[in-house]
Design an enzyme around this catalytic site. Structure first.
Site, PDB file in Angstrom:
ATOM      1  N   PRO A 145       0.838  -1.199   0.000  1.00 50.95           N
ATOM      2  CA  PRO A 145       0.000   0.000   0.000  1.00 50.95           C
ATOM      3  C   PRO A 145       0.876   1.254   0.000  1.00 50.95           C
ATOM      4  O   PRO A 145       2.103   1.167   0.053  1.00 50.95           O
ATOM      5  CB  PRO A 145      -0.734  -0.124   1.333  1.00 50.95           C
ATOM      6  CG  PRO A 145       0.276  -0.744   2.243  1.00 50.95           C
ATOM      7  CD  PRO A 145       1.140  -1.630   1.382  1.00 50.95           C
ATOM      8  N   ARG A 155       9.111  -4.835   4.893  1.00 51.89           N
ATOM      9  CA  ARG A 155       8.538  -5.886   5.741  1.00 51.89           C
ATOM     10  C   ARG A 155       8.202  -7.136   4.916  1.00 51.89           C
ATOM     11  O   ARG A 155       8.026  -8.219   5.456  1.00 51.89           O
ATOM     12  CB  ARG A 155       7.290  -5.346   6.452  1.00 51.89           C
ATOM     13  CG  ARG A 155       6.719  -6.312   7.448  1.00 51.89           C
ATOM     14  CD  ARG A 155       6.034  -5.599   8.579  1.00 51.89           C
ATOM     15  NE  ARG A 155       4.664  -5.291   8.254  1.00 51.89           N
ATOM     16  CZ  ARG A 155       3.870  -4.571   9.044  1.00 51.89           C
ATOM     17  NH1 ARG A 155       4.333  -4.061  10.159  1.00 51.89           N
ATOM     18  NH2 ARG A 155       2.635  -4.330   8.719  1.00 51.89           N
ATOM     19  N   SER A 173       0.217   2.319  -6.707  1.00 50.11           N
ATOM     20  CA  SER A 173       0.410   3.310  -7.778  1.00 50.11           C
ATOM     21  C   SER A 173       0.527   4.723  -7.223  1.00 50.11           C
ATOM     22  O   SER A 173       0.835   5.650  -7.958  1.00 50.11           O
ATOM     23  CB  SER A 173      -0.750   3.234  -8.774  1.00 50.11           C
ATOM     24  OG  SER A 173      -0.729   1.978  -9.395  1.00 50.11           O
ATOM     25  N   GLU A 205      -5.522  -3.129 -13.316  1.00 58.81           N
ATOM     26  CA  GLU A 205      -5.208  -3.631 -14.654  1.00 58.81           C
ATOM     27  C   GLU A 205      -4.338  -4.890 -14.646  1.00 58.81           C
ATOM     28  O   GLU A 205      -4.573  -5.800 -15.448  1.00 58.81           O
ATOM     29  CB  GLU A 205      -4.541  -2.527 -15.478  1.00 58.81           C
ATOM     30  CG  GLU A 205      -5.602  -1.584 -16.024  1.00 58.81           C
ATOM     31  CD  GLU A 205      -5.073  -0.245 -16.458  1.00 58.81           C
ATOM     32  OE1 GLU A 205      -3.895  -0.180 -16.839  1.00 58.81           O
ATOM     33  OE2 GLU A 205      -5.845   0.732 -16.389  1.00 58.81           O
ATOM     34  N   GLU A 245      -2.767  -8.472   5.070  1.00 60.79           N
ATOM     35  CA  GLU A 245      -2.811  -7.492   6.161  1.00 60.79           C
ATOM     36  C   GLU A 245      -3.740  -6.372   5.706  1.00 60.79           C
ATOM     37  O   GLU A 245      -3.356  -5.514   4.909  1.00 60.79           O
ATOM     38  CB  GLU A 245      -1.409  -6.920   6.419  1.00 60.79           C
ATOM     39  CG  GLU A 245      -0.364  -7.966   6.742  1.00 60.79           C
ATOM     40  CD  GLU A 245      -0.623  -8.672   8.060  1.00 60.79           C
ATOM     41  OE1 GLU A 245      -1.264  -8.090   8.940  1.00 60.79           O
ATOM     42  OE2 GLU A 245      -0.200  -9.830   8.181  1.00 60.79           O
ATOM     43  N   CYS A 279      -3.397   1.654   9.359  1.00 66.79           N
ATOM     44  CA  CYS A 279      -4.289   0.528   9.656  1.00 66.79           C
ATOM     45  C   CYS A 279      -4.531   0.398  11.151  1.00 66.79           C
ATOM     46  O   CYS A 279      -5.513  -0.193  11.569  1.00 66.79           O
ATOM     47  CB  CYS A 279      -3.706  -0.762   9.101  1.00 66.79           C
ATOM     48  SG  CYS A 279      -2.038  -1.053   9.671  1.00 66.79           S
ATOM     49  N   GLU A 379     -14.135   1.609   7.880  1.00 70.99           N
ATOM     50  CA  GLU A 379     -12.829   2.260   8.034  1.00 70.99           C
ATOM     51  C   GLU A 379     -12.883   3.661   7.424  1.00 70.99           C
ATOM     52  O   GLU A 379     -13.337   3.838   6.291  1.00 70.99           O
ATOM     53  CB  GLU A 379     -11.756   1.422   7.332  1.00 70.99           C
ATOM     54  CG  GLU A 379     -10.345   1.877   7.644  1.00 70.99           C
ATOM     55  CD  GLU A 379      -9.280   0.998   6.973  1.00 70.99           C
ATOM     56  OE1 GLU A 379      -9.496   0.552   5.834  1.00 70.99           O
ATOM     57  OE2 GLU A 379      -8.217   0.787   7.597  1.00 70.99           O
TER      58      GLU A 379
HETATM   59  P1  NAP Z   1      -5.614  -0.898  -1.767  1.00 69.72           P
HETATM   60  O1  NAP Z   1      -6.344   0.071  -2.586  1.00 69.72           O
HETATM   61  O2  NAP Z   1      -6.293  -2.153  -1.372  1.00 69.72           O
HETATM   62  O3  NAP Z   1      -4.260  -1.224  -2.559  1.00 69.72           O
HETATM   63  C1  NAP Z   1      -3.279  -2.070  -2.008  1.00 69.72           C
HETATM   64  C2  NAP Z   1      -2.453  -2.652  -3.130  1.00 69.72           C
HETATM   65  O4  NAP Z   1      -3.259  -3.562  -3.872  1.00 69.72           O
HETATM   66  C3  NAP Z   1      -1.948  -1.601  -4.129  1.00 69.72           C
HETATM   67  O5  NAP Z   1      -0.652  -1.938  -4.544  1.00 69.72           O
HETATM   68  C4  NAP Z   1      -2.934  -1.761  -5.266  1.00 69.72           C
HETATM   69  O6  NAP Z   1      -2.435  -1.302  -6.512  1.00 69.72           O
HETATM   70  C5  NAP Z   1      -3.117  -3.264  -5.253  1.00 69.72           C
HETATM   71  N1  NAP Z   1      -4.275  -3.756  -6.001  1.00 69.72           N
HETATM   72  C6  NAP Z   1      -5.377  -3.076  -6.407  1.00 69.72           C
HETATM   73  N2  NAP Z   1      -6.204  -3.907  -7.084  1.00 69.72           N
HETATM   74  C7  NAP Z   1      -5.614  -5.114  -7.108  1.00 69.72           C
HETATM   75  C8  NAP Z   1      -5.970  -6.386  -7.654  1.00 69.72           C
HETATM   76  N3  NAP Z   1      -7.117  -6.597  -8.301  1.00 69.72           N
HETATM   77  N4  NAP Z   1      -5.121  -7.419  -7.489  1.00 69.72           N
HETATM   78  C9  NAP Z   1      -3.962  -7.257  -6.824  1.00 69.72           C
HETATM   79  N5  NAP Z   1      -3.571  -6.085  -6.290  1.00 69.72           N
HETATM   80  C10 NAP Z   1      -4.385  -5.028  -6.423  1.00 69.72           C
HETATM   81  O7  NAP Z   1      -5.094  -0.251  -0.394  1.00 69.72           O
HETATM   82  P2  NAP Z   1      -4.360   1.133  -0.183  1.00 69.72           P
HETATM   83  O8  NAP Z   1      -5.350   2.216  -0.419  1.00 69.72           O
HETATM   84  O9  NAP Z   1      -3.078   1.145  -0.925  1.00 69.72           O
HETATM   85  O10 NAP Z   1      -3.999   1.046   1.372  1.00 69.72           O
HETATM   86  C11 NAP Z   1      -4.893   1.390   2.373  1.00 69.72           C
HETATM   87  C12 NAP Z   1      -5.485   0.154   3.023  1.00 69.72           C
HETATM   88  O11 NAP Z   1      -4.423  -0.666   3.495  1.00 69.72           O
HETATM   89  C13 NAP Z   1      -6.323   0.468   4.241  1.00 69.72           C
HETATM   90  O12 NAP Z   1      -7.482  -0.305   4.236  1.00 69.72           O
HETATM   91  C14 NAP Z   1      -5.418   0.063   5.412  1.00 69.72           C
HETATM   92  O13 NAP Z   1      -6.097  -0.274   6.588  1.00 69.72           O
HETATM   93  C15 NAP Z   1      -4.682  -1.092   4.818  1.00 69.72           C
HETATM   94  N6  NAP Z   1      -3.425  -1.336   5.519  1.00 69.72           N
HETATM   95  C16 NAP Z   1      -3.351  -2.435   6.337  1.00 69.72           C
HETATM   96  C17 NAP Z   1      -2.189  -2.678   7.058  1.00 69.72           C
HETATM   97  C18 NAP Z   1      -2.093  -3.875   7.965  1.00 69.72           C
HETATM   98  O14 NAP Z   1      -0.986  -4.172   8.411  1.00 69.72           O
HETATM   99  N7  NAP Z   1      -3.176  -4.575   8.256  1.00 69.72           N
HETATM  100  C19 NAP Z   1      -1.106  -1.808   6.938  1.00 69.72           C
HETATM  101  C20 NAP Z   1      -1.216  -0.701   6.094  1.00 69.72           C
HETATM  102  C21 NAP Z   1      -2.390  -0.481   5.384  1.00 69.72           C
HETATM  103  P3  NAP Z   1      -2.838   0.163  -7.068  1.00 69.72           P
HETATM  104  O15 NAP Z   1      -2.268   1.129  -6.105  1.00 69.72           O
HETATM  105  O16 NAP Z   1      -2.204   0.188  -8.396  1.00 69.72           O
HETATM  106  O17 NAP Z   1      -4.327   0.211  -7.118  1.00 69.72           O
END
Ligand code: NAP
Length: 493
Positions: A145, A155, A173, A205, A245, A279, A379
Site C-alpha cells: 500500500p 517488511r 500506484s 489492470e 494485512e 491501519c 474504516e
Molecule cells: P488498496 O487500494 O487495497 O491497494 C493495495 C495494493 O493492492 C496496491 O498496490 C494496489 O495497486 C493493489 N491492487 C489493487 N487492485 C488489485 C488487484 N485486483 N489485485 C492485486 N492487487 C491489487 O489499499 P491502499 O489504499 O493502498 O492502502 C490502504 C489500506 O491498506 C487500508 O485499508 C489500510 O487499513 C490497509 N493497511 C493495512 C495494514 C495492515 O498491516 N493490516 C497496513 C497498512 C495499510 P494500485 O495502487 O495500483 O491500485
C-alpha cells in the site's frame, strides 16, 4: 522511473506510463511505467529461473546481502526521508520515524541468519526419521500500500528474500518512487538478477493477472479488505499461500482511572499519525463517562492547535490523493445529515500559497456516535474520529469488539486487573495497554476477522514465508516387511 526485470531497468513493454502527484501541492512529480501482462510473464520467468540458485545459496549468505542493503539505506537515509515527504506528504518527524522502522526491520530479519530451524521426528522405529524441512514457496508476489510505502515494502522483501524465495514486487500506484528507491538499494547490495523483480502499474489492470499466475507460490499483500478479498478469490486458481494485512477500525478506550495525559498523547499519535491513514489508527473513541468532559476538552484543545501545511514544519500532512480528500468530505456530510455534532474541523483545509491545492483536511471530531453507524463500523482512514461515552466494563468490551475488523485496539487504565481481563476479552490481533503503537519487528502483526490472515514480524512472521516439507528416511538396511502386502511374493527373488 523504470521497472526492473531479470536484472534490467526498463520501460513497460508498450511504453505506457502513469502520473505520480505530490499530495502537498497537487503537482505531477514524475511518471512511472504501467507494466503489461507481458512484463508480468517476463518477471515470473526470471523469478522462476533464479529460484534454484538463490534458495540454494544458504540463509547466512542471503543475510549478508540484507545487512549490506541496510548499510546502504543508512548511508543515504536522507534521500528516503525526502521521498516519503514528496510522495506521501509525510511530515518530517514521521518520515524519519518510518526510515528508522525500515532499518530496524531489515536488521531484525537478517538476524535470523542462523536461527531458522526445522525438526527431526522419530519414525516408526529408531532407524526411521522424518525430516521436517522448512523450504521457500518459490515465487512470492508482494503487493504493497501507499501509507507506509517504505516500511511495508521492506517488511515483505526482507523475510521473503532471507528465506530463499524470489520476489516480484508491485507497489501502490500512489508510491512507486519510494519502492523503486528501496529496490535499488537491495540491488546495489548484491541481489542476483531475477531474484527481485519490480513491476509498477494499476492493480485494477495487472493485479488479477499477477495473483492468478500459475507460477506464484505465495502472495503477501497489505491493503484494503475489498482488494484482499479479491486476491483471495483469485488465488483459488493457483492455491497460493496468502498473507493478507487488511483494514482496521481500532477502538481507543479510556477508562475512568486512566492517566489522562498519557492517554491523550497516545490518542493524538494514534489518530493523526499519517493523517489517520494508518491501519492501526484510532477510529472509535470510547471514554468513561466520569472523565468524558475533562478528557474531551483537552483532546479538543490539542486538536485545534495542530498545524497543517508544509510537511517540513507542520503537525499534520495531506491526504494521499483527491479521492481521499473528497471521501473525508462525504464522511462529514453524511455525519451532519445524521444529526451528529462536529466538535471541530469538518472541511478541507483552507491553505494559501504553495499548499493551496494540496489534499489537506482539517482534523475532525464527531460526538456521540451511534455504535451501528457507518462512522463506527467502516474504516475512515483519515483525520476524523467519532466519540462515545461508556459507563460499564461489559459495555466497553461489547462495543469495542463489535467490529468486522480486528487489527489494533488501545486501552488506558491504571488497574492491573482490568489490564489482564481486557487482554483476554478484547478480541483484536493487537492490544496496546497504556502505550501508543506501532507494532514492533519482534511482535506478530496480525488481524482478526476481515483484517485478513497470517501476519508479519517475529519468528511467526518469518515462518509464514516457509512451507514444511517432510522427508521420510529408513536407514536400517534391514529387510523390509510391509504388513499390508503379501511379503512371501518376494521370497524367491
Ligand atoms: P488498496 O487500494 O487495497 O491497494 C493495495 C495494493 O493492492 C496496491 O498496490 C494496489 O495497486 C493493489 N491492487 C489493487 N487492485 C488489485 C488487484 N485486483 N489485485 C492485486 N492487487 C491489487 O489499499 P491502499 O489504499 O493502498 O492502502 C490502504 C489500506 O491498506 C487500508 O485499508 C489500510 O487499513 C490497509 N493497511 C493495512 C495494514 C495492515 O498491516 N493490516 C497496513 C497498512 C495499510 P494500485 O495502487 O495500483 O491500485
Amino acid at each position: 522511473m523504470k521497472i526492473y526485470i531479470n536484472g534490467i531497468w526498463k520501460e513497460s513493454s508498450n511504453s505506457s506510463t502513469l502520473n505520480k502527484y505530490n499530495p502537498s501541492t497537487g503537482e505531477v512529480i514524475d511518471t512511472f511505467p504501467a507494466a503489461t501482462k507481458d512484463d508480468v510473464d517476463e518477471a515470473m520467468d526470471a523469478s522462476e529461473s533464479a529460484f534454484l540458485s538463490w534458495s540454494d545459496l544458504g540463509t547466512a549468505e542471503r543475510a549478508k546481502i540484507l545487512f549490506k542493503a541496510e548499510e546502504l539505506i543508512i548511508q543515504k537515509r536522507g534521500e528516503l526521508e525526502n521521498l516519503l515527504t514528496l510522495e506521501v506528504g509525510k511530515i518530517k518527524r514521521e518520515a524519519v520515524d518510518e526510515v528508522n522502522g525500515v532499518i530496524d526491520q531489515i536488521q531484525y530479519y537478517a538476524e535470523f541468519e542462523r536461527k531458522l530451524t526445522g525438526d527431526i521426528v522419530e519414525g516408526s522405529n529408531s532407524k526411521r526419521k522424518i525430516f521436517q524441512y522448512k523450504v521457500p514457496y518459490g515465487i512470492v508476489v508482494a503487493i504493497t500500500p501507499w501509507n507506509f510505502p517504505a516500511a511495508m515494502v521492506v517488511r515483505k522483501l526482507a523475510p521473503a528474500l532471507l528465506t530463499g524465495n524470489t520476489v516480484i514486487l508491485k507497489p501502490s500506484s500512489d508510491t512507486p518512487l519510494t519502492a523503486q528507491w528501496i529496490v535499488n538499494k537491495f540491488i546495489e547490495a548484491g541481489i542476483p538478477k531475477g531474484v527481485l523483480n519490480f513491476v509498477t502499474g494499476r492493480g485494477s489492470e495487472i493485479g488479477d493477472y499477477i495473483v492468478n499466475h500459475r507460477k506464484v507460490g505465495l502472495v503477501t499483500m497489505t491493503g484494503s479488505t475489498s482488494i484482499g478479498q479479491r486476491i483471495m478469490q483469485n488465488a483459488s486458481s493457483n492455491m497460493a499461500k496468502l498473507i493478507l494485512e487488511l483494514g482496521g477500525k481500532a477502538p481507543f478506550m479510556v477508562w475512568k482511572d486512566a492517566d489522562i495525559t498519557r492517554a491523550l498523547k497516545s490518542l493524538v499519535w494514534a489518530k493523526y499519525l499519517n493523517v489517520g491513514q494508518s491501519c492501526i489508527a484510532a477510529e472509535r473513541l470510547y471514554i468513561h463517562e466520569e472523565i468524558y468532559d475533562k478528557f474531551m476538552s483537552k483532546f479538543l484543545a490539542v486538536t485545534k492547535k495542530l498545524k497543517l501545511g508544509n510537511p517540513e514544519t507542520s503537525d499534520v500532512g495531506p491526504l494521499i490523493n483527491k479521492a481521499a480528500l473528497s471521501g473525508m468530505a462525504k464522511t462529514v456530510d453524511s455525519a451532519r445529515d445524521s444529526g451528529y455534532k462536529i466538535l471541530t474541523g469538518g472541511s478541507a483545509a483552507n491553505l494559501q500559497g504553495k499548499y493551496k491545492n494540496g489534499y489537506f483536511f482539517e482534523p475532525t471530531i464527531i460526538e456521540n456516535v451511534d455504535q451501528n453507524s457507518s462512522l463506527f463500523q467502516d474504516e475512515i482512514f483519515g483525520p476524523i474520529i467519532g466519540t462515545e461515552k461508556v459507563s460499564g466494563i461489559e459495555e466497553l468490551y461489547t462495543k469495542a469488539n463489535d467490529s468486522k475488523f480486528g487489527l489494533a485496539s488501545y486501552l488506558f487504565t491504571e488497574d492491573p486487573e482490568l489490564m489482564l481481563d481486557a487482554s483476554e476479552k478484547i478480541r483484536f490481533g493487537e492490544l496496546y495497554i497504556n502505550m501508543p503503537g506501532p507494532e514492533a519487528s519482534q511482535g506478530y502483526h496480525t488481524g482478526f476477522r476481515l483484517t485478513g490472515q497470517a501476519g508479519e514480524g517475529s519468528k511467526y512472521g518469518i515462518n509464514e514465508y516457509l512451507q514444511l516439507k517432510n522427508v521420510y528416511v529408513d536407514y536400517s538396511k534391514k529387510p523390509l516387511y510391509i504388513n499390508t502386502i503379501n511379503n512371501s511374493l518376494f521370497d524367491d527373488l
